[in-house]
Enzyme design. Structure first.
Site, PDB file in Angstrom:
ATOM      1  N   CYS A 114       0.691  -1.352  -0.084  1.00  0.00           N
ATOM      2  CA  CYS A 114       0.106  -0.024   0.023  1.00  0.00           C
ATOM      3  C   CYS A 114       1.245   1.548  -0.190  1.00  0.00           C
ATOM      4  O   CYS A 114       0.839   1.810  -0.056  1.00  0.00           O
ATOM      5  CB  CYS A 114      -1.200   0.158   1.557  1.00  0.00           C
ATOM      6  SG  CYS A 114      -2.371  -1.302   1.440  1.00  0.00           S
ATOM      7  N   HIS A 239      -3.159   6.492   2.453  1.00  0.00           N
ATOM      8  CA  HIS A 239      -3.673   4.930   2.339  1.00  0.00           C
ATOM      9  C   HIS A 239      -5.062   5.231   2.643  1.00  0.00           C
ATOM     10  O   HIS A 239      -5.081   5.569   3.924  1.00  0.00           O
ATOM     11  CB  HIS A 239      -2.647   4.506   2.441  1.00  0.00           C
ATOM     12  CG  HIS A 239      -3.177   3.045   2.215  1.00  0.00           C
ATOM     13  ND1 HIS A 239      -3.576   2.755   1.043  1.00  0.00           N
ATOM     14  CD2 HIS A 239      -2.986   2.020   3.203  1.00  0.00           C
ATOM     15  CE1 HIS A 239      -4.028   1.643   0.800  1.00  0.00           C
ATOM     16  NE2 HIS A 239      -4.030   0.913   2.496  1.00  0.00           N
ATOM     17  N   ASN A 269     -10.017  -0.544   0.519  1.00  0.00           N
ATOM     18  CA  ASN A 269      -8.689  -0.425   0.247  1.00  0.00           C
ATOM     19  C   ASN A 269      -8.250  -0.850  -0.810  1.00  0.00           C
ATOM     20  O   ASN A 269      -8.569  -2.132  -1.514  1.00  0.00           O
ATOM     21  CB  ASN A 269      -8.188  -1.107   1.465  1.00  0.00           C
ATOM     22  CG  ASN A 269      -6.605  -0.990   1.380  1.00  0.00           C
ATOM     23  OD1 ASN A 269      -5.588  -1.299   0.731  1.00  0.00           O
ATOM     24  ND2 ASN A 269      -6.386  -2.020   2.625  1.00  0.00           N
TER      25      ASN A 269
HETATM   26  N1  ACO Z   1     -18.284  -8.787   9.681  1.00  0.00           N
HETATM   27  C1  ACO Z   1     -18.008  -9.211  10.863  1.00  0.00           C
HETATM   28  N2  ACO Z   1     -17.502  -9.194  12.366  1.00  0.00           N
HETATM   29  C2  ACO Z   1     -16.028 -10.263  11.588  1.00  0.00           C
HETATM   30  C3  ACO Z   1     -16.011 -10.010  10.692  1.00  0.00           C
HETATM   31  C4  ACO Z   1     -16.676  -8.815   9.493  1.00  0.00           C
HETATM   32  N3  ACO Z   1     -16.159  -8.687   8.585  1.00  0.00           N
HETATM   33  N4  ACO Z   1     -14.661  -9.291  10.770  1.00  0.00           N
HETATM   34  C5  ACO Z   1     -14.103  -9.830  12.120  1.00  0.00           C
HETATM   35  N5  ACO Z   1     -14.892  -9.910  12.468  1.00  0.00           N
HETATM   36  C6  ACO Z   1     -15.477 -10.250  13.929  1.00  0.00           C
HETATM   37  C7  ACO Z   1     -14.259 -10.781  14.367  1.00  0.00           C
HETATM   38  O1  ACO Z   1     -14.543 -12.497  14.314  1.00  0.00           O
HETATM   39  C8  ACO Z   1     -14.032 -10.784  16.442  1.00  0.00           C
HETATM   40  O2  ACO Z   1     -15.370 -11.773  16.708  1.00  0.00           O
HETATM   41  P1  ACO Z   1     -15.271 -12.167  18.795  1.00  0.00           P
HETATM   42  O3  ACO Z   1     -14.818 -11.131  18.859  1.00  0.00           O
HETATM   43  O4  ACO Z   1     -16.361 -13.276  18.215  1.00  0.00           O
HETATM   44  O5  ACO Z   1     -13.725 -13.132  17.669  1.00  0.00           O
HETATM   45  C9  ACO Z   1     -14.704  -9.217  15.571  1.00  0.00           C
HETATM   46  O6  ACO Z   1     -15.303  -9.186  14.975  1.00  0.00           O
HETATM   47  C10 ACO Z   1     -13.662  -8.449  16.461  1.00  0.00           C
HETATM   48  O7  ACO Z   1     -12.385  -8.345  15.180  1.00  0.00           O
HETATM   49  P2  ACO Z   1     -11.607  -7.369  15.244  1.00  0.00           P
HETATM   50  O8  ACO Z   1     -10.275  -8.704  14.545  1.00  0.00           O
HETATM   51  O9  ACO Z   1     -10.879  -7.595  16.186  1.00  0.00           O
HETATM   52  O10 ACO Z   1     -11.705  -6.501  15.072  1.00  0.00           O
HETATM   53  P3  ACO Z   1     -10.941  -4.868  14.739  1.00  0.00           P
HETATM   54  O11 ACO Z   1     -11.967  -4.770  15.242  1.00  0.00           O
HETATM   55  O12 ACO Z   1      -9.638  -4.735  15.186  1.00  0.00           O
HETATM   56  O13 ACO Z   1     -11.094  -4.778  13.203  1.00  0.00           O
HETATM   57  C11 ACO Z   1      -9.740  -4.486  10.793  1.00  0.00           C
HETATM   58  C12 ACO Z   1     -11.267  -4.726  12.151  1.00  0.00           C
HETATM   59  C13 ACO Z   1     -10.734  -3.465  10.575  1.00  0.00           C
HETATM   60  C14 ACO Z   1      -9.112  -5.058  10.035  1.00  0.00           C
HETATM   61  C15 ACO Z   1      -9.259  -3.596  11.935  1.00  0.00           C
HETATM   62  O14 ACO Z   1      -7.892  -4.138  12.558  1.00  0.00           O
HETATM   63  C16 ACO Z   1      -8.579  -2.940  10.329  1.00  0.00           C
HETATM   64  O15 ACO Z   1      -8.541  -1.903  10.196  1.00  0.00           O
HETATM   65  N6  ACO Z   1      -6.940  -3.047  10.494  1.00  0.00           N
HETATM   66  C17 ACO Z   1      -6.219  -2.128   9.838  1.00  0.00           C
HETATM   67  C18 ACO Z   1      -6.046  -2.582   8.085  1.00  0.00           C
HETATM   68  C19 ACO Z   1      -5.011  -2.090   7.713  1.00  0.00           C
HETATM   69  O16 ACO Z   1      -4.837  -1.016   7.526  1.00  0.00           O
HETATM   70  N7  ACO Z   1      -4.667  -2.996   6.535  1.00  0.00           N
HETATM   71  C20 ACO Z   1      -3.924  -1.661   5.808  1.00  0.00           C
HETATM   72  C21 ACO Z   1      -2.168  -2.284   5.163  1.00  0.00           C
HETATM   73  S1  ACO Z   1      -3.447  -3.991   4.082  1.00  0.00           S
HETATM   74  C22 ACO Z   1      -1.781  -4.583   2.630  1.00  0.00           C
HETATM   75  O17 ACO Z   1      -0.782  -3.582   2.685  1.00  0.00           O
HETATM   76  C23 ACO Z   1      -2.477  -4.686   1.615  1.00  0.00           C
END
Ligand code: ACO
Length: 316
Positions: A114, A239, A269
């Protein structure tokens, strides 16, 4: 080293709009979870007639037209991508041929996930300073839909396809500062060539923490190097991974949120394509133009981070 400025922008949107509700029919998720955690409402996937190469070509063609230059004057081509069909030929070489660019110019891909488009801008500056050519074509293009594991709700809801491109010009004077780095790690992976089709896997929370560290680090480093402040800059184009990441950084830096454009609600993204697509939209909306000072900031797989501060210009 001479500086560069961006004198033309182009973008290409993939044809198929996929909403959060559409995804909720494939995996156990819902619009509320995706939009509140990420700010993403729709993303676009390639149709059967499209792929990374058609998007990259269209974005590049639009950028050349926007810059108003003759494509025979392009002196280097760099494509930032992690989703080309081939390890070789590079996506850049395929696009060089399709555009009919000169053969006596350097043409290569950059893989910095990214952060890739910003790494590619820095590479273009180095190449143009080296070969004395005036213009470079820099593309960020991804077809991430083909790298998605549609059974993994924690990643498949985040990504989309798209392409953005810029024409850069070597310039006397002007403004250019850069700050690039990496911290090797496996928090985001797409496996290399092998018998099994690669898929994106990601440790979301680790990447979130990394992103909220990387953006302020880049922004502050560029202000320190340039002796400018946020008031001097027209837009900071980050990004577009997650709305919460950008909002968190705006709060941390006590910055004016209107300087941080966001469009992940429409495209998700798009990795290396997200920064040039956002820049292109800002230019189309008239929020930036020749003379504007913009900061481009990326973070992502590698882990990598990258920022450049430069001016938009014109071909004169
Ligand atoms: N729908 C519903 N529930 C979901 C989903 C979904 N799509 N995905 C995960 N959950 C659930 C999980 O299973 C978990 O459930 P549990 O509590 O029962 O175990 C709960 O939601 C919380 O999951 P987390 O992973 O803790 O969610 P978080 O609040 O951290 O959000 C996210 C996840 C959106 C991915 C966040 O961590 C994020 O944005 N991270 C950064 C990603 C990023 O910036 N990437 C950029 C680089 S990508 C690249 O370079 C190619």
């Amino acid at each position: 080293m001479k500086n560069i400025e961006i004198i033309g922008c182009g973008m290409a949107k993939a044809g198929k709009v996929v909403s959060n509700d559409d995804l909720s029919k494939i995996v156990e998720t819902n619009d509320e979870w995706i939009s509140t955690r990420t700010g993403i409402r729709n993303r676009r996937f390639c149709t059967e007639d499209e792929d990374a190469y058609t998007l990259a070509f269209d974005a590049a063609d639009n950028a050349i037209e926007d810059a108003g230059i003759d494509k025979a004057d392009i002196g280097c081509l760099i494509c930032a991508t992690i989703s080309g069909e081939y390890i070789t030929p590079s996506m850049a070489c395929v696009i060089q041929k399709r555009l009919g660019l000169r053969e006596d110019i350097p043409v290569l891909d950059v893989n910095a996930a990214c952060s890739g488009f910003i790494y590619a801008i820095e590479v273009a500056r180095g190449l143009l300073n080296g070969n004395g050519e005036k213009y470079g074509l820099v593309i960020g293009c991804e077809q991430l839909s083909k790298l998605l594991d549609m059974t993994d709700r924690s990643t498949c809801v985040l990504f989309g396809d798209g392409a953005g491109a810029a024409i850069v010009k070597l310039t006397e004077g002007g403004l250019y500062e850069s700050f690039l780095g990496a911290r090797g790690g496996y928090e985001i992976t797409v496996e290399g060539a092998g018998p099994v089709r690669s898929k994106i896997s990601m440790e979301g929370q680790e990447v979130f923490k990394f992103a909220t560290f990387a953006i302020p680090k880049c922004v502050n480093a560029l202000f320190e190097k340039s002796k400018l402040t946020i008031e001097d800059v027209d837009q900071i184009v980050c990004h577009q991974a997650n709305e919460r990441i950008i909002d968190h950084c705006v709060r941390k830096m006590k910055a004016d949120p209107s300087k941080f454009y966001k469009n992940m609600d429409k495209y998700g993204n798009t990795s290396a394509a997200s920064v040039p697509m956002a820049l292109c939209e800002l230019k189309q909306m008239g929020k930036v133009q020749a003379g504007s000072k913009v900061m481009l900031v990326g973070f992502g797989g590698g882990l990598t981070w990258a920022g450049v501060l430069l001016r938009l210009g014109d071909r004169s």
